[in-house]
Design a protein around this motif. Sequence first.
Motif, PDB file in Angstrom:
ATOM      1  N   ASP A 126       9.071 -30.340 -19.730  1.00  0.00           N
ATOM      2  CA  ASP A 126       9.840 -31.416 -20.352  1.00  0.00           C
ATOM      3  C   ASP A 126      10.154 -32.486 -19.311  1.00  0.00           C
ATOM      4  O   ASP A 126      10.806 -32.217 -18.303  1.00  0.00           O
ATOM      5  N   SER A 127       9.726 -33.710 -19.562  1.00  0.00           N
ATOM      6  CA  SER A 127       9.880 -34.778 -18.574  1.00  0.00           C
ATOM      7  C   SER A 127      11.337 -35.088 -18.257  1.00  0.00           C
ATOM      8  O   SER A 127      11.650 -35.608 -17.185  1.00  0.00           O
ATOM      9  N   GLY A 128      12.234 -34.761 -19.159  1.00  0.00           N
ATOM     10  CA  GLY A 128      13.636 -35.059 -18.940  1.00  0.00           C
ATOM     11  C   GLY A 128      14.412 -33.980 -18.229  1.00  0.00           C
ATOM     12  O   GLY A 128      15.519 -34.241 -17.728  1.00  0.00           O
ATOM     13  N   THR A 129      13.864 -32.761 -18.189  1.00  0.00           N
ATOM     14  CA  THR A 129      14.637 -31.637 -17.632  1.00  0.00           C
ATOM     15  C   THR A 129      13.884 -30.807 -16.598  1.00  0.00           C
ATOM     16  O   THR A 129      14.492 -29.954 -15.951  1.00  0.00           O
ATOM     17  N   LYS A 130      12.592 -31.022 -16.425  1.00  0.00           N
ATOM     18  CA  LYS A 130      11.813 -30.166 -15.526  1.00  0.00           C
ATOM     19  C   LYS A 130      12.200 -30.380 -14.065  1.00  0.00           C
ATOM     20  O   LYS A 130      12.717 -31.425 -13.685  1.00  0.00           O
ATOM     21  N   ILE A 131      11.921 -29.381 -13.240  1.00  0.00           N
ATOM     22  CA  ILE A 131      12.174 -29.486 -11.809  1.00  0.00           C
ATOM     23  C   ILE A 131      11.198 -30.494 -11.198  1.00  0.00           C
ATOM     24  O   ILE A 131      10.108 -30.727 -11.741  1.00  0.00           O
ATOM     25  N   GLY A 180       7.779 -18.328  -9.559  1.00  0.00           N
ATOM     26  CA  GLY A 180       8.411 -18.913 -10.728  1.00  0.00           C
ATOM     27  C   GLY A 180       9.490 -19.929 -10.399  1.00  0.00           C
ATOM     28  O   GLY A 180       9.470 -20.577  -9.363  1.00  0.00           O
ATOM     29  N   ILE A 181      10.462 -20.052 -11.304  1.00  0.00           N
ATOM     30  CA  ILE A 181      11.515 -21.070 -11.271  1.00  0.00           C
ATOM     31  C   ILE A 181      12.853 -20.381 -11.592  1.00  0.00           C
ATOM     32  O   ILE A 181      12.873 -19.504 -12.451  1.00  0.00           O
ATOM     33  N   GLN A 182      13.950 -20.730 -11.024  1.00  0.00           N
ATOM     34  CA  GLN A 182      14.249 -21.586  -9.903  1.00  0.00           C
ATOM     35  C   GLN A 182      14.370 -20.746  -8.647  1.00  0.00           C
ATOM     36  O   GLN A 182      14.924 -19.650  -8.696  1.00  0.00           O
ATOM     37  N   SER A 183      13.987 -21.296  -7.526  1.00  0.00           N
ATOM     38  CA  SER A 183      13.901 -20.528  -6.290  1.00  0.00           C
ATOM     39  C   SER A 183      15.171 -19.774  -5.956  1.00  0.00           C
ATOM     40  O   SER A 183      15.163 -18.552  -5.749  1.00  0.00           O
ATOM     41  N   GLU A 184      16.294 -20.501  -5.859  1.00  0.00           N
ATOM     42  CA  GLU A 184      17.540 -19.908  -5.363  1.00  0.00           C
ATOM     43  C   GLU A 184      18.347 -19.233  -6.469  1.00  0.00           C
ATOM     44  O   GLU A 184      19.398 -18.632  -6.201  1.00  0.00           O
ATOM     45  N   LEU A 213       5.446 -15.513  -3.460  1.00  0.00           N
ATOM     46  CA  LEU A 213       4.355 -16.450  -3.248  1.00  0.00           C
ATOM     47  C   LEU A 213       4.895 -17.851  -2.932  1.00  0.00           C
ATOM     48  O   LEU A 213       5.383 -18.563  -3.815  1.00  0.00           O
ATOM     49  N   SER A 214       4.790 -18.222  -1.670  1.00  0.00           N
ATOM     50  CA  SER A 214       5.246 -19.532  -1.218  1.00  0.00           C
ATOM     51  C   SER A 214       4.385 -20.627  -1.836  1.00  0.00           C
ATOM     52  O   SER A 214       3.166 -20.495  -1.931  1.00  0.00           O
ATOM     53  N   GLY A 215       5.035 -21.699  -2.252  1.00  0.00           N
ATOM     54  CA  GLY A 215       4.324 -22.785  -2.910  1.00  0.00           C
ATOM     55  C   GLY A 215       4.234 -22.625  -4.409  1.00  0.00           C
ATOM     56  O   GLY A 215       3.894 -23.571  -5.122  1.00  0.00           O
ATOM     57  N   ALA A 216       4.553 -21.428  -4.897  1.00  0.00           N
ATOM     58  CA  ALA A 216       4.487 -21.156  -6.334  1.00  0.00           C
ATOM     59  C   ALA A 216       5.870 -20.924  -6.923  1.00  0.00           C
ATOM     60  O   ALA A 216       6.009 -20.358  -8.005  1.00  0.00           O
ATOM     61  N   HIS A 217       6.889 -21.339  -6.194  1.00  0.00           N
ATOM     62  CA  HIS A 217       8.250 -21.329  -6.732  1.00  0.00           C
ATOM     63  C   HIS A 217       8.942 -22.606  -6.258  1.00  0.00           C
ATOM     64  O   HIS A 217       8.607 -23.164  -5.219  1.00  0.00           O
ATOM     65  N   SER A 218       9.906 -23.087  -7.039  1.00  0.00           N
ATOM     66  CA  SER A 218      10.642 -24.282  -6.641  1.00  0.00           C
ATOM     67  C   SER A 218      11.900 -24.397  -7.481  1.00  0.00           C
ATOM     68  O   SER A 218      12.231 -23.509  -8.278  1.00  0.00           O
ATOM     69  N   THR A 219      12.616 -25.534  -7.313  1.00  0.00           N
ATOM     70  CA  THR A 219      13.915 -25.686  -7.951  1.00  0.00           C
ATOM     71  C   THR A 219      14.305 -27.159  -8.016  1.00  0.00           C
ATOM     72  O   THR A 219      13.517 -28.043  -7.668  1.00  0.00           O
ATOM     73  N   TYR A 220      15.531 -27.404  -8.437  1.00  0.00           N
ATOM     74  CA  TYR A 220      16.095 -28.748  -8.449  1.00  0.00           C
ATOM     75  C   TYR A 220      16.695 -29.068  -7.073  1.00  0.00           C
ATOM     76  O   TYR A 220      17.101 -28.166  -6.344  1.00  0.00           O
ATOM     77  N   PRO A 221      16.802 -30.325  -6.720  1.00  0.00           N
ATOM     78  CA  PRO A 221      17.459 -30.682  -5.461  1.00  0.00           C
ATOM     79  C   PRO A 221      18.962 -30.461  -5.554  1.00  0.00           C
ATOM     80  O   PRO A 221      19.540 -30.439  -6.643  1.00  0.00           O
ATOM     81  N   GLU A 222      19.572 -30.295  -4.408  1.00  0.00           N
ATOM     82  CA  GLU A 222      21.023 -30.225  -4.305  1.00  0.00           C
ATOM     83  C   GLU A 222      21.493 -31.431  -3.495  1.00  0.00           C
ATOM     84  O   GLU A 222      20.683 -32.087  -2.830  1.00  0.00           O
ATOM     85  N   PRO A 223      22.771 -31.740  -3.513  1.00  0.00           N
ATOM     86  CA  PRO A 223      23.244 -32.925  -2.784  1.00  0.00           C
ATOM     87  C   PRO A 223      22.838 -32.970  -1.318  1.00  0.00           C
ATOM     88  O   PRO A 223      22.579 -34.046  -0.775  1.00  0.00           O
TER      89      PRO A 223
END
Length: 205
Positions: free
Chosen positions: A19-24, A128-132, A152-162
């Motif tokens: 979803d373009s509005g909510t995806k990481i 997968g999602i979200q990393s932390e 698996l590094s590179g195959a997981h991620s998340t949203y930015p934090e401040p």
Amino acid sequence: MPSKTAILVVDIQNSLATDSGTKIPHAARVCEAGTSILQVARQIRDTRVREHSLPPGFITVFVQHQESPEEGLLVFGTDPWGLVFKPRQGLENGEDFVVAKSVRNAFSNPVLEQILREHGVEELVIFGIQSECCVEATCHGAIDAGFAITLLSGAHSTYPEPEARPEEIEAQVEARVRARGATVVRWEDAVEVWEKKGQVLGPYQ
């Protein structure tokens, strides 16, 4: 014959990944990695089963988060809740599973460990999602349950934090699970090992 390895695909769902509005921010990278990981794994599975009459050697578990409308968008049965990668239907050995959860750690649902134990799984390959959040919590849950894990590094991620970019959070998570004995490898390296050995397993073997 037991399936020593399981691939855990954690929460790669439409709201988080398409979803373009909510995806990481790095959803495309995670989805491209997931496509390659599952494509290679499934090719190996089909070759072993259909050409060599061997057992698949692994199972795949798709973890799917669900929540109430008051909690968020991943409401059961809605499009945001849907899985980007879906289990294959009609497999002779029934090796693809979906496990639901409502908190970060997928092992909160006893069905997950039951499936793994019934199939003789000893090691998990996780992305997968979200990393932390759910990825890390599931890694810790797996370690607590006595499984060896490869993240698996590179195959997981998340949203930015401040104060941290997604890539920084990914690295922090990898350091924390590595400190608990997990193996962390680039997903490309893991897939290369699988292709060379004709089997899905922990790259450290």
